[in-house]
Design a protein around this motif. Sequence first.
Motif, short mmCIF file in Angstrom:
data_model
loop_
_atom_site.label_atom_id
_atom_site.label_comp_id
_atom_site.label_asym_id
_atom_site.label_seq_id
_atom_site.Cartn_x
_atom_site.Cartn_y
_atom_site.Cartn_z
N SER A 167 3.06 -11.99 16.04
CA SER A 167 3.30 -11.27 14.78
C SER A 167 4.79 -11.26 14.44
N LEU A 168 5.64 -11.16 15.45
CA LEU A 168 7.07 -11.19 15.20
C LEU A 168 7.56 -12.60 14.86
N LEU A 169 6.88 -13.62 15.36
CA LEU A 169 7.20 -14.99 14.94
C LEU A 169 6.94 -15.16 13.45
N LEU A 170 5.86 -14.55 12.96
CA LEU A 170 5.59 -14.59 11.53
C LEU A 170 6.71 -13.93 10.73
N VAL A 171 7.17 -12.78 11.21
CA VAL A 171 8.27 -12.09 10.54
C VAL A 171 9.53 -12.95 10.56
N ASP A 172 9.83 -13.53 11.71
CA ASP A 172 11.03 -14.35 11.85
C ASP A 172 10.97 -15.57 10.94
N TRP A 173 9.79 -16.20 10.87
CA TRP A 173 9.62 -17.36 9.99
C TRP A 173 9.87 -16.98 8.54
N PHE A 174 9.30 -15.85 8.11
CA PHE A 174 9.51 -15.43 6.73
C PHE A 174 10.99 -15.16 6.45
N LEU A 175 11.65 -14.47 7.35
CA LEU A 175 13.07 -14.15 7.15
C LEU A 175 13.91 -15.43 7.09
N ARG A 176 13.49 -16.46 7.80
CA ARG A 176 14.19 -17.74 7.72
C ARG A 176 14.08 -18.34 6.33
N GLU A 177 12.89 -18.22 5.72
CA GLU A 177 12.67 -18.80 4.40
C GLU A 177 13.47 -18.08 3.31
N VAL A 178 13.78 -16.80 3.50
CA VAL A 178 14.53 -16.05 2.49
C VAL A 178 15.95 -15.77 2.96
N ARG A 179 16.39 -16.49 3.97
CA ARG A 179 17.70 -16.22 4.58
C ARG A 179 18.83 -16.27 3.56
N GLU A 180 18.80 -17.24 2.66
CA GLU A 180 19.91 -17.45 1.74
C GLU A 180 19.82 -16.62 0.46
N LEU A 181 18.76 -15.85 0.28
CA LEU A 181 18.64 -15.06 -0.93
C LEU A 181 19.57 -13.85 -0.87
N PRO A 182 20.14 -13.47 -2.00
CA PRO A 182 21.09 -12.34 -2.02
C PRO A 182 20.37 -10.99 -2.03
N GLY A 204 -3.94 -13.27 19.51
CA GLY A 204 -4.39 -14.62 19.83
C GLY A 204 -4.88 -15.40 18.63
N ALA A 205 -5.36 -14.68 17.60
CA ALA A 205 -5.93 -15.36 16.43
C ALA A 205 -4.87 -15.83 15.45
N ILE A 206 -3.71 -15.21 15.47
CA ILE A 206 -2.64 -15.60 14.54
C ILE A 206 -1.55 -16.32 15.33
N THR A 207 -1.57 -17.63 15.22
CA THR A 207 -0.55 -18.46 15.88
C THR A 207 0.22 -19.20 14.80
N PRO A 208 1.37 -18.69 14.40
CA PRO A 208 2.09 -19.24 13.25
C PRO A 208 2.49 -20.71 13.43
N PRO A 209 2.08 -21.60 12.50
CA PRO A 209 2.51 -23.00 12.57
C PRO A 209 3.91 -23.15 11.97
N VAL A 210 4.90 -22.62 12.64
CA VAL A 210 6.25 -22.59 12.09
C VAL A 210 6.76 -24.02 11.88
N PRO A 211 7.15 -24.37 10.64
CA PRO A 211 7.61 -25.73 10.37
C PRO A 211 9.02 -25.97 10.88
N ASP A 212 9.40 -27.23 10.90
CA ASP A 212 10.74 -27.62 11.32
C ASP A 212 11.76 -27.07 10.33
N GLU A 213 12.76 -26.39 10.84
CA GLU A 213 13.77 -25.80 9.96
C GLU A 213 14.57 -26.86 9.23
N ALA A 214 14.63 -28.07 9.78
CA ALA A 214 15.43 -29.13 9.16
C ALA A 214 14.79 -29.67 7.89
N ALA A 215 13.50 -29.42 7.71
CA ALA A 215 12.82 -29.95 6.52
C ALA A 215 13.39 -29.29 5.27
N PRO A 216 13.90 -30.08 4.32
CA PRO A 216 14.50 -29.51 3.11
C PRO A 216 13.44 -28.97 2.16
N ARG A 217 13.62 -27.74 1.70
CA ARG A 217 12.72 -27.17 0.71
C ARG A 217 13.34 -25.89 0.15
#
Length: 322
Positions: A136-151, A86-99
């Motif tokens: 907790s799995l949302l946090l993992v999923d968010w992180f994997l999204r950020e490194v999705r394109e890395l080789p 309950g204490a960790i609620t990931p503020p997952v950003p919009d995937e469309a935001a370029p960064r």
Amino acid sequence: MSDERLDPELPRAVALAWGVAAHPQRGPKRELSIERIVEAAVAIADAEGLGAVSMSRVAASLGFTTMSLYRYVTSKDDLILLMQEGAITPPVPDEAAPRSWREGVTAWVLALRAAYREHPWLVDIPISGAPITPNSLLLVDWFLREVRELPLSDGEKMSTLLLLTSYARATSAQERDLRVAAAAAADPGDVTGESAFAALVELVTPERFPDLSPLLAAGAYVAEPGTHPGETDDDFSFGLLRILDGIEHHVERVAAGARPEASAPAPPSPVIALPRDPKVREAAKARREAEKALREAQKREREAIKHALERERAAREKGARG
């Protein structure tokens, strides 16, 4: 046959976190809920620390008997797992935001650190295994999204997540402990080192401590006067940037090894003066320009992280004053 849903092959608390656990057949006269119990427990931990949380204490704060809670949460360990969820609620950003991946990973680490700062007791919960609850799995999923394109391989991506999680957790625990020590100390200088500075300068001699002595004499070993532990994010920012630099270096090595030309044999004829070839000079110039652009981008990133941390600190101070 009863139509009541049965727990899947999950521990009771995990099933509760996913919302797939069977509800208690009987409860107290006044309605209780998992949500109310967890909120009450989190409020106690926020105010007094994790050690203050007990089934009886939470029940009393809600006006119920301890046995009433056990109809919903079967143990304190289950309660703590639900508190963490309950204490960790990931503020997952919009995937469309370029960064860039570095910007995305930085935002991820800062979000995790913000949760540790809001609920300092989180660092006191022992790590007992891989995360398997929704948030907790949302946090993992968010992180994997950020490194999705890395080789990187799947294993390397998960190792990178573990590295950054450990860094955020360790620095947050250190910051919390220093704040607690400063609040308990009669003289904050006992924590920062200011109180012992004069004595240390005499004791830390160049003969015994040849490298530490000049640093101590210059005042770089202790905190600046008036600075309280945990008030500056310079150390955290420096460490995070160096970790990201290391990851980037590894990514570049992996990418270089994956390119077909990386494994191609060297030009066989040493007679040809390749550096004088126009295309070679053009490629070298482009490389130098790209390296310069990279250095400038990294500088802007460091400044952006510094400003983000300053805004976060200002927001905390404003909230404390309000």
